[in-house]
Design an enzyme around this catalytic site. Structure first.
Site, PDB file in Angstrom:
ATOM      1  N   LYS A  79       0.844  -1.200   0.000  1.00  0.00           N
ATOM      2  CA  LYS A  79       0.000   0.000   0.000  1.00  0.00           C
ATOM      3  C   LYS A  79       0.878   1.247   0.000  1.00  0.00           C
ATOM      4  CE  LYS A  79      -3.919   1.804   2.768  1.00  0.00           C
ATOM      5  NZ  LYS A  79      -4.792   1.486   3.920  1.00  0.00           N
ATOM      6  N   SER A 154      -9.695   1.404   3.032  1.00  0.00           N
ATOM      7  CA  SER A 154      -8.879   2.195   2.145  1.00  0.00           C
ATOM      8  C   SER A 154      -7.812   1.392   1.395  1.00  0.00           C
ATOM      9  CB  SER A 154      -8.171   3.316   2.931  1.00  0.00           C
ATOM     10  OG  SER A 154      -7.282   2.745   3.875  1.00  0.00           O
ATOM     11  N   SER A 178      -9.717  -0.878   7.187  1.00  0.00           N
ATOM     12  CA  SER A 178      -9.173  -0.725   5.836  1.00  0.00           C
ATOM     13  C   SER A 178      -8.464  -1.934   5.251  1.00  0.00           C
ATOM     14  CB  SER A 178      -8.224   0.461   5.781  1.00  0.00           C
ATOM     15  OG  SER A 178      -8.974   1.622   5.649  1.00  0.00           O
TER      16      SER A 178
END
Ligand code: GLN
Length: 488
Positions: A79, A154, A178
């Site tokens: 990420k 997310s 997330s």
């Protein structure tokens, strides 16, 4: 079977045995990324040359008969809120679009030490604030199961990359859901470890008392494999747990051993408001556990319903403080239109941050301002403690809690963007675990009539991820949901 079908662990074994070359795996996955990622949008940046170079180095070590790490040659995505010297670290924000980290996050060092090959950085909601990846300031990611829908967020880029077979494993971060929520929307496995289990050194801070890094993978064994690499004490993160308090176990070692006399707790009132197809899938999963001999009990968690309100005070308060450092001077974007230093700050921030980030900075600044601090922030901390006690009591009675990950399956792109409160509600089931600091996993447990994946959430007591993974594995062994692939 194509090597793209292998799990990370299977691929590692093939590479370590010299039957597959890591460089071939990297070439193969980049061919796929070039075909599908223009549609999926999982990656913000890819490092093809660097990845090939690392892969060749691992292949050479193996050919020379040298020992290799536990992720030898396995291509992994991370990420883009994890600091990495290679490429930019953007947090999907315009304010950091050109930011190059001078150092690697702890988990990046660990992956590299384990001989993993990092393919690139995945998309997210700006600074990890969101539940659909639609708040990315840089690009859109879609759900590989239905490209008109969101991948969740997310960590939407990481989840979509796993589902679409654009990597073998990925890292995400989870402040309020997330990792688990996008894992559920994309039909993959995602673990949020206990707060303190994995060092946050080099994770760009959002809500520091809530943030945790964790794996997104194709199955539970791969999650255990990644946990073996990233868990453990790091003196550079003062909240990382010490080896004497909670030594990191071998998460793979006992994985296949079912838990004898497993006791599962459910919280009956939480089922209100869940989509009927999601509720049915959870009930069916509980039946499978019962058939394996588990005992189901009901517990009360009277403060669970306050989790969202409590979270949005604490998370925004911490965010407003953490994001104060983006001032146009220290990092990233600086405005071209400043007459004095106040304008440098205010205009750089106005131009660099997206709407949701600005909304949260305002909310958090308000909650922390003198006169409101006691009424909001301190009150939220007290409620947080009550929620933590709810969990402690539940885990005194049972080994784990089972509930949905999300009230619905993946929603349509644009469906909730106009109404932030609706978006916040997507995390009703995941947020409480972050407030309490306990670990939680999302594993695939079915599909709705539209063919969209449904996730099962299992939560357990602090620092019991090894048991949590064994519980998850018990279910996974009885089903094949985790092996299904989107029709790209
Ligand atoms: N959706 C939640 C938020 O926007 C959680 C995000 C996260 O876990 N990073 O804050």
């Amino acid at each position: 079977m194509s090597m793209l079908e292998l799990t990370a662990k299977q691929l590692r074994d093939e590479i370590a045995a010299g039957r597959i070359k890591s460089a071939d795996a990297v070439t193969e996955v980049f061919t796929r990324i070039e075909i599908y990622d223009p549609t999926v949008g999982a990656y913000i940046t890819t490092f093809k040359e660097d990845a090939l170079r690392s892969a060749h180095a691992v292949d050479a070590k193996i050919a020379a008969g040298h020992s290799v790490g536990s992720l030898a040659g396995v291509p992994i995505a991370v990420k883009d809120n994890l600091c990495m010297r290679t490429g930019p670290t953007t947090c999907a924000s315009k304010i950091l679009a050109n930011f190059h980290s001078p150092y690697d996050a702890h988990v990046i060092e660990k992956l590299t030490d384990a001989d993993a090959v990092i393919l690139g950085k995945t998309n997210l909601d700006e600074f990890a604030m969101g539940s659909s990846t639609e708040n990315s300031g840089l690009k859109q990611t879609v759900n590989p199961w239905d490209i008109t829908r969101v991948p969740g967020g997310s960590s939407g880029g990481s989840a979509a990359a796993i589902a679409a077979r654009l990597c073998w494993a990925a890292l995400g971060s989870d402040t309020g859901g997330s990792i688990r929520q996008p894992a559920s929307f994309c039909g993959v496995t995602g673990l949020k470890p206990t707060y303190g289990r994995v060092s946050r050194y080099g994770l760009v801070a959002y809500g520091s008392s809530l943030d945790q890094i964790g794996p997104l993978t194709r199955d539970v064994a791969d999650t255990a494999l990644l946990m073996n690499v990233i868990a453990g004490h790091d003196p550079r993160d003062s909240t990382s747990v010490s080896e004497d308090r909670a030594p990191a176990p071998d998460f793979l070692a006992g994985l296949e051993k079912p838990i004898q006399g497993l006791k599962i707790a459910i919280v009956p009132h939480l089922n209100e408001g869940v989509d009927a197809q999601v509720a049915d899938a959870i009930t069916a999963a509980l039946r499978i556990y019962k058939d394996m001999g588990a005992e189901l009990i009901e517990v009360r968690m009277p403060h669970f319903d306050y989790a969202i309100a409590c979270y949005y005070v604490i998370a925004t308060a911490e965010a407003s403080s953490n994001l104060a450092r983006y001032d146009g001077v220290h990092y990233g974007h600086r405005t071209d239109h400043a007459d004095d230093y106040v304008h440098v700050y205010s205009r750089s921030r106005a131009e660099g941050f997206g709407d949701e980030v600005k909304r949260r900075i305002m909310l958090g600044t308000y909650a922390l301002s003198s006169g409101y601090y006691d009424a909001y922030y301190l009150k939220a901390l007290k409620v947080r403690n009550l929620i933590r006690q709810d969990f402690t009591r539940a885990f005194e009675q049972a080994d784990c809690l089972i509930m949905p990950v999300s009230p619905t399956t993946a929603f349509k792109i644009g469906e909730k963007t106009a109404d932030p409160l609706q978006m916040y509600l997507a995390d009703v089931y995941t947020i409480a675990a972050n407030l309490a600091g306990v670990p939680g996993i999302s594993i695939p447990c079915g599909f709705d009539k539209a063919g969209l994946p449904i996730g099962l959430q299992i939560l357990s007591g602090p620092f019991t991820e090894d048991r949590l993974l064994r519980i998850a594995r018990m279910y996974e062994k009885q089903t094949d949901w985790h092996t299904r692939q989107p029709p790209l």
